[in-house]
Scaffold this active site. Structure first.
Site, PDB file in Angstrom:
ATOM      1  N   ARG A 145       0.850  -1.191   0.000  1.00  0.00           N
ATOM      2  CA  ARG A 145       0.000   0.000   0.000  1.00  0.00           C
ATOM      3  C   ARG A 145       0.887   1.243   0.000  1.00  0.00           C
ATOM      4  O   ARG A 145       0.644   2.209  -0.687  1.00  0.00           O
ATOM      5  CB  ARG A 145      -0.947   0.005   1.207  1.00  0.00           C
ATOM      6  CG  ARG A 145      -1.779   1.267   1.233  1.00  0.00           C
ATOM      7  CD  ARG A 145      -2.875   1.382   2.311  1.00  0.00           C
ATOM      8  NE  ARG A 145      -3.015   0.321   3.247  1.00  0.00           N
ATOM      9  CZ  ARG A 145      -2.410   0.271   4.438  1.00  0.00           C
ATOM     10  NH1 ARG A 145      -1.609   1.244   4.829  1.00  0.00           N
ATOM     11  NH2 ARG A 145      -2.614  -0.753   5.238  1.00  0.00           N
ATOM     12  N   TYR A 161     -13.921  20.035 -14.559  1.00  0.00           N
ATOM     13  CA  TYR A 161     -14.272  18.634 -14.796  1.00  0.00           C
ATOM     14  C   TYR A 161     -15.415  18.244 -13.851  1.00  0.00           C
ATOM     15  O   TYR A 161     -15.354  18.518 -12.643  1.00  0.00           O
ATOM     16  CB  TYR A 161     -13.043  17.746 -14.557  1.00  0.00           C
ATOM     17  CG  TYR A 161     -13.347  16.286 -14.677  1.00  0.00           C
ATOM     18  CD1 TYR A 161     -13.629  15.716 -15.911  1.00  0.00           C
ATOM     19  CD2 TYR A 161     -13.384  15.473 -13.554  1.00  0.00           C
ATOM     20  CE1 TYR A 161     -13.939  14.373 -16.028  1.00  0.00           C
ATOM     21  CE2 TYR A 161     -13.680  14.115 -13.663  1.00  0.00           C
ATOM     22  CZ  TYR A 161     -13.964  13.584 -14.900  1.00  0.00           C
ATOM     23  OH  TYR A 161     -14.273  12.260 -15.010  1.00  0.00           O
ATOM     24  N   ASP A 199      -4.735  21.176 -12.687  1.00  0.00           N
ATOM     25  CA  ASP A 199      -5.134  19.908 -13.291  1.00  0.00           C
ATOM     26  C   ASP A 199      -4.706  19.983 -14.758  1.00  0.00           C
ATOM     27  O   ASP A 199      -5.299  20.709 -15.551  1.00  0.00           O
ATOM     28  CB  ASP A 199      -6.653  19.712 -13.151  1.00  0.00           C
ATOM     29  CG  ASP A 199      -7.122  18.374 -13.698  1.00  0.00           C
ATOM     30  OD1 ASP A 199      -6.433  17.813 -14.575  1.00  0.00           O
ATOM     31  OD2 ASP A 199      -8.194  17.889 -13.261  1.00  0.00           O
ATOM     32  N   LYS A 212      -6.109   9.543 -19.161  1.00  0.00           N
ATOM     33  CA  LYS A 212      -6.313  10.221 -20.432  1.00  0.00           C
ATOM     34  C   LYS A 212      -5.021  10.175 -21.272  1.00  0.00           C
ATOM     35  O   LYS A 212      -4.609   9.107 -21.659  1.00  0.00           O
ATOM     36  CB  LYS A 212      -6.796  11.640 -20.161  1.00  0.00           C
ATOM     37  CG  LYS A 212      -7.906  11.722 -19.086  1.00  0.00           C
ATOM     38  CD  LYS A 212      -9.212  11.077 -19.492  1.00  0.00           C
ATOM     39  CE  LYS A 212     -10.174  10.908 -18.310  1.00  0.00           C
ATOM     40  NZ  LYS A 212     -10.476  12.109 -17.544  1.00  0.00           N
TER      41      LYS A 212
HETATM   42  C1  LIG Z   1     -11.000  12.398 -16.224  1.00  0.00           C
HETATM   43  C2  LIG Z   1     -10.584  13.610 -15.490  1.00  0.00           C
HETATM   44  C3  LIG Z   1     -10.438  13.606 -14.097  1.00  0.00           C
HETATM   45  C4  LIG Z   1     -10.765  12.399 -13.251  1.00  0.00           C
HETATM   46  O1  LIG Z   1      -9.913  11.338 -13.498  1.00  0.00           O
HETATM   47  P1  LIG Z   1     -10.315   9.783 -13.349  1.00  0.00           P
HETATM   48  O2  LIG Z   1      -9.063   9.094 -13.706  1.00  0.00           O
HETATM   49  O3  LIG Z   1     -11.447   9.542 -14.302  1.00  0.00           O
HETATM   50  O4  LIG Z   1     -10.731   9.583 -11.929  1.00  0.00           O
HETATM   51  C5  LIG Z   1     -10.000  14.779 -13.497  1.00  0.00           C
HETATM   52  N1  LIG Z   1      -9.744  15.886 -14.206  1.00  0.00           N
HETATM   53  C6  LIG Z   1      -9.897  15.934 -15.549  1.00  0.00           C
HETATM   54  C7  LIG Z   1      -9.619  17.193 -16.272  1.00  0.00           C
HETATM   55  C8  LIG Z   1     -10.326  14.803 -16.239  1.00  0.00           C
HETATM   56  O5  LIG Z   1     -10.489  14.862 -17.566  1.00  0.00           O
END
Ligand SMILES: *Cc1c(COP(=O)(O)O)cnc(C)c1O
Length: 379
Positions: free
Chosen positions: A46, A98, A170, A195
């Site tokens: 962990r 988001y 982000d 992504k």
């Molecule tokens: C998809 C996304 C998230 C969340 O990520 P997950 O891996 O789906 O939990 C956060 N910020 C942005 C800009 C995203 O596109």
């Protein structure tokens, strides 16, 4: 080391016992100790795992950070950042955010006593007006989703530093290939590695990178204590994906530019939103802080209705109707009825999110095929 070289080599050395060039998948939950508390740097999975360590070093390298902590998802990474704060702390966030981040803020952390202001972060004065004595964090997302607004990272993080407010960007929509927020003054950079970093729509993950020792200590405490960690197989898949980040991004961005100019000239299109177009409101800021303009495009139809947008999307065959983004395949989605459906229509309209707005995540197929697919969908 330059960026493309880093995607292959940062934090990656041949494995010690065998010389394996690729980082092995250390599928173990625990590690043998030489004596109580004497170990080789790992005691329980962990807390740490060598496959995860390799991924953390790689992402830290790409973001010009000293360190990185990886999580089970982008949302788990956001959750860990937010848990550094306490009731009555105040956070200023973008109002074009988001959806999952917005849900986490308003439905988990607001009820626990953390205060939020959601403002248009393309305006520094709106951010200044929202500031209180308790403001502890600026939550920046750029480009925003789905309106692809560009927030001036340098201007906002300068403001944050002057007022001893932490900042996080982000960076999911841009990826470190296009934008490195820490070099622009941000304290933390966050990713949904699901992504562009993973890049193949086959794994969920998240990461936070920083050079702030105190912040990293708090994040590692969250990793160890709340345990929202990625498994070694997921780390391996993400490591493998990142190796081709540069070539994937280059092709996606080239395709996106061609598609944006096709859409801009199309008689049935009302507005094409792409940071690379001169008509984009923050085109100059995008040019200043990004190395290129990304592979996300949003556009609205002259005949503005959900029905027309749905018709259009039912006609594409290469663009697949799906949420998410950043994979090698092109995706198409309808924010008003999919990702942003929970936002009341008036609020959406006011923010500029039209009923017919369609969002594209452009992949690495041939641009000619993608444009032909869109052209025939207009009918
Ligand atoms: C998809 C996304 C998230 C969340 O990520 P997950 O891996 O789906 O939990 C956060 N910020 C942005 C800009 C995203 O596109």
């Amino acid at each position: 080391m330059k960026f493309n070289t880093k995607t292959i080599h940062a934090g990656q050395q041949p494995e010690e016992t065998s010389g394996a060039v690729m980082p092995p998948i250390f599928q173990t939950s625990t590690y043998a100790q030489q004596a109580p508390n004497v170990n080789k740097g790992y005691d329980y999975a962990r807390v740490g795992n060598p496959t995860r360590t390799a991924l953390e070093k790689l992402i830290a390298g790409l973001e010009d950070a000293d360190q990185c902590a990886c999580f089970a998802s982008g949302c788990a990474a956001i959750d860990a950042v937010l848990k550094m704060f306490r009731p009555d702390d105040h956070i200023i966030a973008s109002n074009d955010l988001y959806g999952g981040t917005y849900r986490l803020f308003t439905q988990v952390f607001e009820p626990m006593g953390i205060d939020f202001s959601f403002v248009d972060m393309t305006s520094l004065s709106e951010v200044e007006q929202a500031q209180t004595d308790n403001t502890k964090l600026l939550w920046i997302e750029t480009p925003t989703n789905p309106l692809l607004r560009i927030v001036d990272i340098e201007a906002l993080t300068n403001f944050a530093r002057e007022h001893e407010i932490l900042s996080v960007v982000d960076n999911t929509f841009a990826s470190p290939y296009l934008q490195r927020p820490l070099t622009l003054g941000s304290d933390m950079v966050l990713h949904s590695t699901t992504k562009y970093l993973g890049g193949h729509s086959d794994v969920i993950g998240g990461a936070v990178a920083t050079s702030d020792e105190e912040v990293m200590e708090k994040l590692r405490f969250q990793v160890k204590t709340t345990g929202a960690v990625p498994g070694p197989m997921d780390c391996y898949l993400t490591l493998r994906g990142i190796k081709t980040l540069s070539v994937r991004m280059r092709q996606s961005v080239e395709n996106a530019k061609e598609i944006a100019s096709f859409l801009q000239d199309h008689p049935q299109v009302d507005q094409t939103i792409y940071p690379g177009l001169r008509s984009h409101k923050q085109h100059d800021i995008a040019k200043k802080q990004m190395d290129d303009f990304g592979a996300m495009i949003s556009f609205s139809l002259k005949d503005d209705s959900q029905e027309k947008a749905h018709n259009f999307m039912s006609q594409t065959s290469i663009f697949t109707l799906a949420e998410s983004l950043g994979g090698v395949e092109s995706l198409i989605s309808h924010p008003a009825s999919m990702t942003h459906a929970s936002i009341p229509r008036e609020v959406r309209e006011k923010a500029g999110l039209k009923d017919s707005l369609i969002r594209l995540s452009v992949g690495i197929e041939d641009a000619e095929d993608l444009i032909e697919d869109l052209a025939q969908a207009f009918g």
